[in-house]
Design an enzyme around this catalytic site. Structure first.
Site, PDB file in Angstrom:
ATOM      1  N   ARG A  21      48.750  43.169  42.508  1.00  0.00           N
ATOM      2  CA  ARG A  21      49.000  44.244  41.543  1.00  0.00           C
ATOM      3  C   ARG A  21      48.357  45.569  41.938  1.00  0.00           C
ATOM      4  O   ARG A  21      48.924  46.629  41.720  1.00  0.00           O
ATOM      5  CB  ARG A  21      48.471  43.786  40.168  1.00  0.00           C
ATOM      6  CG  ARG A  21      48.535  44.817  39.058  1.00  0.00           C
ATOM      7  CD  ARG A  21      47.867  44.297  37.788  1.00  0.00           C
ATOM      8  NE  ARG A  21      46.478  43.902  38.012  1.00  0.00           N
ATOM      9  CZ  ARG A  21      45.461  44.759  38.115  1.00  0.00           C
ATOM     10  NH1 ARG A  21      45.644  46.044  37.957  1.00  0.00           N
ATOM     11  NH2 ARG A  21      44.228  44.318  38.348  1.00  0.00           N
ATOM     12  N   GLU A  58      26.418  43.294  30.295  1.00  0.00           N
ATOM     13  CA  GLU A  58      27.805  42.931  30.012  1.00  0.00           C
ATOM     14  C   GLU A  58      27.874  41.704  29.110  1.00  0.00           C
ATOM     15  O   GLU A  58      28.626  41.670  28.129  1.00  0.00           O
ATOM     16  CB  GLU A  58      28.570  42.676  31.316  1.00  0.00           C
ATOM     17  CG  GLU A  58      30.060  42.439  31.083  1.00  0.00           C
ATOM     18  CD  GLU A  58      30.758  41.723  32.235  1.00  0.00           C
ATOM     19  OE1 GLU A  58      30.197  40.739  32.777  1.00  0.00           O
ATOM     20  OE2 GLU A  58      31.876  42.129  32.592  1.00  0.00           O
ATOM     21  N   TRP A  80      32.820  48.725  33.806  1.00  0.00           N
ATOM     22  CA  TRP A  80      34.108  48.700  33.105  1.00  0.00           C
ATOM     23  C   TRP A  80      34.726  50.095  32.955  1.00  0.00           C
ATOM     24  O   TRP A  80      35.736  50.253  32.258  1.00  0.00           O
ATOM     25  CB  TRP A  80      33.955  48.040  31.732  1.00  0.00           C
ATOM     26  CG  TRP A  80      33.945  46.538  31.810  1.00  0.00           C
ATOM     27  CD1 TRP A  80      32.857  45.721  31.822  1.00  0.00           C
ATOM     28  CD2 TRP A  80      35.096  45.679  31.917  1.00  0.00           C
ATOM     29  NE1 TRP A  80      33.248  44.409  31.926  1.00  0.00           N
ATOM     30  CE2 TRP A  80      34.621  44.352  31.990  1.00  0.00           C
ATOM     31  CE3 TRP A  80      36.483  45.900  31.966  1.00  0.00           C
ATOM     32  CZ2 TRP A  80      35.462  43.252  32.098  1.00  0.00           C
ATOM     33  CZ3 TRP A  80      37.327  44.798  32.071  1.00  0.00           C
ATOM     34  CH2 TRP A  80      36.807  43.494  32.147  1.00  0.00           C
ATOM     35  N   TYR A 122      37.423  40.265  25.964  1.00  0.00           N
ATOM     36  CA  TYR A 122      36.519  39.117  25.744  1.00  0.00           C
ATOM     37  C   TYR A 122      35.747  39.130  24.420  1.00  0.00           C
ATOM     38  O   TYR A 122      35.771  38.151  23.668  1.00  0.00           O
ATOM     39  CB  TYR A 122      35.502  39.017  26.890  1.00  0.00           C
ATOM     40  CG  TYR A 122      36.142  38.910  28.242  1.00  0.00           C
ATOM     41  CD1 TYR A 122      36.665  37.694  28.699  1.00  0.00           C
ATOM     42  CD2 TYR A 122      36.251  40.026  29.068  1.00  0.00           C
ATOM     43  CE1 TYR A 122      37.261  37.599  29.939  1.00  0.00           C
ATOM     44  CE2 TYR A 122      36.850  39.934  30.321  1.00  0.00           C
ATOM     45  CZ  TYR A 122      37.351  38.721  30.751  1.00  0.00           C
ATOM     46  OH  TYR A 122      37.953  38.635  31.972  1.00  0.00           O
ATOM     47  N   CYS A 169      40.236  37.412  32.911  1.00  0.00           N
ATOM     48  CA  CYS A 169      40.265  36.675  34.181  1.00  0.00           C
ATOM     49  C   CYS A 169      39.618  35.314  33.952  1.00  0.00           C
ATOM     50  O   CYS A 169      40.209  34.292  34.242  1.00  0.00           O
ATOM     51  CB  CYS A 169      39.533  37.445  35.261  1.00  0.00           C
ATOM     52  SG  CYS A 169      40.470  38.881  35.774  1.00  0.00           S
ATOM     53  N   ARG A 194      41.510  32.475  36.035  1.00  0.00           N
ATOM     54  CA  ARG A 194      42.861  32.489  36.612  1.00  0.00           C
ATOM     55  C   ARG A 194      42.939  33.323  37.885  1.00  0.00           C
ATOM     56  O   ARG A 194      43.802  33.117  38.738  1.00  0.00           O
ATOM     57  CB  ARG A 194      43.871  33.043  35.595  1.00  0.00           C
ATOM     58  CG  ARG A 194      43.600  34.480  35.240  1.00  0.00           C
ATOM     59  CD  ARG A 194      44.672  35.150  34.396  1.00  0.00           C
ATOM     60  NE  ARG A 194      44.239  36.499  34.106  1.00  0.00           N
ATOM     61  CZ  ARG A 194      44.363  37.543  34.920  1.00  0.00           C
ATOM     62  NH1 ARG A 194      44.975  37.415  36.077  1.00  0.00           N
ATOM     63  NH2 ARG A 194      43.901  38.732  34.596  1.00  0.00           N
ATOM     64  N   ASP A 197      38.137  37.659  42.063  1.00  0.00           N
ATOM     65  CA  ASP A 197      37.720  38.614  43.093  1.00  0.00           C
ATOM     66  C   ASP A 197      36.438  38.034  43.683  1.00  0.00           C
ATOM     67  O   ASP A 197      35.345  38.229  43.163  1.00  0.00           O
ATOM     68  CB  ASP A 197      37.495  39.979  42.413  1.00  0.00           C
ATOM     69  CG  ASP A 197      36.996  41.058  43.356  1.00  0.00           C
ATOM     70  OD1 ASP A 197      36.588  40.732  44.491  1.00  0.00           O
ATOM     71  OD2 ASP A 197      37.007  42.230  42.934  1.00  0.00           O
ATOM     72  N   ALA A 290      38.894  47.023  43.305  1.00  0.00           N
ATOM     73  CA  ALA A 290      40.342  47.234  43.156  1.00  0.00           C
ATOM     74  C   ALA A 290      40.647  47.424  41.673  1.00  0.00           C
ATOM     75  O   ALA A 290      40.299  46.569  40.863  1.00  0.00           O
ATOM     76  CB  ALA A 290      41.084  46.023  43.712  1.00  0.00           C
TER      77      ALA A 290
HETATM   78  N1  LIG Z   1      39.154  43.969  41.021  1.00  0.00           N
HETATM   79  C1  LIG Z   1      38.298  43.621  40.045  1.00  0.00           C
HETATM   80  N2  LIG Z   1      37.284  42.797  40.333  1.00  0.00           N
HETATM   81  C2  LIG Z   1      36.405  42.433  39.358  1.00  0.00           C
HETATM   82  O1  LIG Z   1      35.488  41.663  39.663  1.00  0.00           O
HETATM   83  C3  LIG Z   1      36.580  42.927  38.039  1.00  0.00           C
HETATM   84  C4  LIG Z   1      37.660  43.783  37.783  1.00  0.00           C
HETATM   85  N3  LIG Z   1      38.506  44.116  38.795  1.00  0.00           N
HETATM   86  N4  LIG Z   1      37.877  44.287  36.545  1.00  0.00           N
HETATM   87  C5  LIG Z   1      37.070  43.908  35.418  1.00  0.00           C
HETATM   88  C6  LIG Z   1      35.722  43.420  35.766  1.00  0.00           C
HETATM   89  C7  LIG Z   1      34.672  44.429  36.093  1.00  0.00           C
HETATM   90  N5  LIG Z   1      33.793  43.657  36.980  1.00  0.00           N
HETATM   91  C8  LIG Z   1      33.041  44.261  37.988  1.00  0.00           C
HETATM   92  C9  LIG Z   1      33.154  45.610  38.242  1.00  0.00           C
HETATM   93  C10 LIG Z   1      32.416  46.206  39.242  1.00  0.00           C
HETATM   94  C11 LIG Z   1      31.536  45.446  39.992  1.00  0.00           C
HETATM   95  C12 LIG Z   1      30.746  46.130  41.062  1.00  0.00           C
HETATM   96  O2  LIG Z   1      31.095  47.217  41.480  1.00  0.00           O
HETATM   97  N6  LIG Z   1      29.670  45.540  41.543  1.00  0.00           N
HETATM   98  C13 LIG Z   1      28.909  46.084  42.661  1.00  0.00           C
HETATM   99  C14 LIG Z   1      27.904  47.134  42.297  1.00  0.00           C
HETATM  100  C15 LIG Z   1      27.294  47.088  40.951  1.00  0.00           C
HETATM  101  C16 LIG Z   1      26.273  48.203  40.828  1.00  0.00           C
HETATM  102  O3  LIG Z   1      25.175  48.061  41.415  1.00  0.00           O
HETATM  103  O4  LIG Z   1      26.579  49.226  40.168  1.00  0.00           O
HETATM  104  C17 LIG Z   1      28.245  44.953  43.418  1.00  0.00           C
HETATM  105  O5  LIG Z   1      27.849  45.193  44.569  1.00  0.00           O
HETATM  106  O6  LIG Z   1      28.139  43.858  42.887  1.00  0.00           O
HETATM  107  C18 LIG Z   1      31.412  44.096  39.751  1.00  0.00           C
HETATM  108  C19 LIG Z   1      32.163  43.506  38.741  1.00  0.00           C
HETATM  109  C20 LIG Z   1      34.336  42.342  37.164  1.00  0.00           C
HETATM  110  N7  LIG Z   1      35.738  42.584  36.961  1.00  0.00           N
HETATM  111  O1  LIG Z   2      35.371  38.862  35.420  1.00  0.00           O
HETATM  112  C1  LIG Z   2      36.239  39.185  36.249  1.00  0.00           C
HETATM  113  C2  LIG Z   2      37.213  40.131  35.951  1.00  0.00           C
HETATM  114  C3  LIG Z   2      38.125  40.447  36.901  1.00  0.00           C
HETATM  115  N1  LIG Z   2      38.111  39.856  38.121  1.00  0.00           N
HETATM  116  C4  LIG Z   2      39.121  40.281  39.136  1.00  0.00           C
HETATM  117  C5  LIG Z   2      40.148  39.306  39.579  1.00  0.00           C
HETATM  118  C6  LIG Z   2      41.254  40.228  40.103  1.00  0.00           C
HETATM  119  O2  LIG Z   2      40.883  40.646  41.415  1.00  0.00           O
HETATM  120  C7  LIG Z   2      41.190  41.404  39.149  1.00  0.00           C
HETATM  121  C8  LIG Z   2      42.160  41.286  38.001  1.00  0.00           C
HETATM  122  O3  LIG Z   2      43.467  41.528  38.417  1.00  0.00           O
HETATM  123  P1  LIG Z   2      44.723  40.695  37.832  1.00  0.00           P
HETATM  124  O4  LIG Z   2      45.917  41.324  38.496  1.00  0.00           O
HETATM  125  O5  LIG Z   2      44.731  40.868  36.356  1.00  0.00           O
HETATM  126  O6  LIG Z   2      44.537  39.261  38.235  1.00  0.00           O
HETATM  127  O7  LIG Z   2      39.861  41.382  38.637  1.00  0.00           O
HETATM  128  C9  LIG Z   2      37.143  38.925  38.425  1.00  0.00           C
HETATM  129  O8  LIG Z   2      37.079  38.367  39.544  1.00  0.00           O
HETATM  130  N2  LIG Z   2      36.229  38.614  37.476  1.00  0.00           N
END
Ligand SMILES: Nc1nc(=O)c2c([nH]1)NC[C@@H]1CN(c3ccc(C(=O)N[C@@H](CCC(=O)O)C(=O)O)cc3)CN21
Ligand SMILES: O=c1ccn([C@H]2C[C@H](O)[C@@H](COP(=O)(O)O)O2)c(=O)[nH]1
Length: 291
Positions: A21, A58, A80, A122, A169, A194, A197, A290
């Site tokens: 996506r 979170e 977020w 959630y 997810c 489901r 990442d 992403a």
């Molecule tokens: N593509 C994607 N992957 C995700 O894991 C994810 C989403 N989207 N969308 C919703 C939430 C948001 N979550 C996230 C978002 C950002 C980080 C992240 O950037 N982590 C970094 C740096 C954190 C920091 O120090 O600010 C890391 O290195 O873990 C992790 C989980 C998990 N989810």
């Molecule tokens: O808690 C989370 C929230 C999100 N993710 C990841 C999994 C996917 O890479 C994206 C969501 O994209 P969809 O197209 O809706 O599957 O975010 C995660 O690992 N953990």
């Protein structure tokens, strides 16, 4: 933590190139299971720095029923922000920076209510699924009917997924109480995810559900038991491959441990109740998320 590294290695070596996506591209496998014994330590990766403060913020926001990014942003947690920010930019055509957007979310309650909302994600489903507080029910069930096979919480609300910034997810989890000879009963938890990442999201999810298990155990008088992860589409984004390779070359350190000060209810914990001990880790491995 070797189990997580083997899982990453499996996706790297057996994964199929799959479009997704976000347009980033992934390597993916379907179906994976990981297990962690919480008696052996807290499952926070040591092969890179994982940001526990963000994970705590979170989870407490979920427990509070939160669906607006405002309380996270006020604590300096931006994980977020990308989704509301994109919606705002697309709707207004304004090329606002992330910092300026977050500043407006903090300063202007009306702006936050309109643009910081993620929809019924959630927190909403856990605390108010068509009027049911699933978490309050779960705690009651664990206390008074421990051997029930119905200790289940679902974040997947089919009639509401289209109104969410991102459909869940990790969409469900189940708890289980087990008797242990000569020791306190143990509380285990299994979560279903489901879409995974595996480099950025899963380390957060593992730590978050481990923490939730500790909090539930603290509330119900059990000891933390096993944590199980069951994943559907398990992927590594193409732009995380180098970081994954680096991580696979690193030798894990001993796991940290976690202790919790008891709060009056599951909904009264603050970050000050949660103590992580002896967290030794390799350097952070930044990677793009992403959206
Ligand atoms: N593509 C994607 N992957 C995700 O894991 C994810 C989403 N989207 N969308 C919703 C939430 C948001 N979550 C996230 C978002 C950002 C980080 C992240 O950037 N982590 C970094 C740096 C954190 C920091 O120090 O600010 C890391 O290195 O873990 C992790 C989980 C998990 N989810
Ligand atoms: O808690 C989370 C929230 C999100 N993710 C990841 C999994 C996917 O890479 C994206 C969501 O994209 P969809 O197209 O809706 O599957 O975010 C995660 O690992 N953990």
């Amino acid at each position: 933590m070797q189990t997580y590294l083997s899982y990453l290695s499996r996706i790297l070596h057996e994964g199929t190139r799959t479009p997704d996506r976000t347009g980033t591209g992934t390597l993916s496998v379907f179906g994976a299971h990981l297990s962690f014994d919480l008696q052996q330590g807290f499952p926070l990766l040591t092969t890179k720095r994982v940001w526990m403060r963000g994970i705590v913020a979170e989870l407490l926001w979920f427990l509070d029923g939160g669906t607006n990014i405002c309380p996270l942003v006020e604590q300096g947690v931006s994980i977020w922000t990308d989704w509301p920010l994109r919606r705002y930019r697309e709707a207004t055509g304004e090329a606002i920076s992330q910092d300026d957007f977050e500043q407006r979310i903090c300063d202007d309650a009306d702006f936050a209510a309109e643009w910081g909302e993620l929809g019924p994600v959630y927190g909403k489903q856990w605390r108010n699924f068509d009027g049911v507080d699933q978490l309050a029910r779960l705690v009651e069930g664990l206390r008074f009917n421990p051997h029930s096979r119905r200790h289940l919480v679902s974040a997947w609300h089919p009639a509401q997924v289209d109104a969410m910034a991102l459909p869940p997810c990790h969409y469900a989890f189940q708890c289980h109480v087990e008797s242990v000879p000569d020791g306190p009963d143990r509380l285990s938890l299994m979560w279903q995810q489901r879409s995974v990442d595996s480099f950025l999201g899963l380390p957060f999810n593992m730590a978050s559900y481990a923490l939730l298990t500790h909090l539930l155990a603290d509330q119900t008088g059990y000891a933390p038991g096993m944590l199980h992860f069951s994943g559907g589409n398990c992927h590594i984004y193409e732009n995380h491959r180098e970081q994954v390779r680096t991580q696979l070359q690193r030798t894990p350190y001993a796991l940290p441990t976690l202790t919790v000060d008891t709060a009056p209810s599951l909904f009264d914990y603050t970050p000050e109740h949660i103590h992580l001990h002896d967290y030794t880790h390799h350097p952070a491995l930044p990677a793009p998320i992403a959206v």
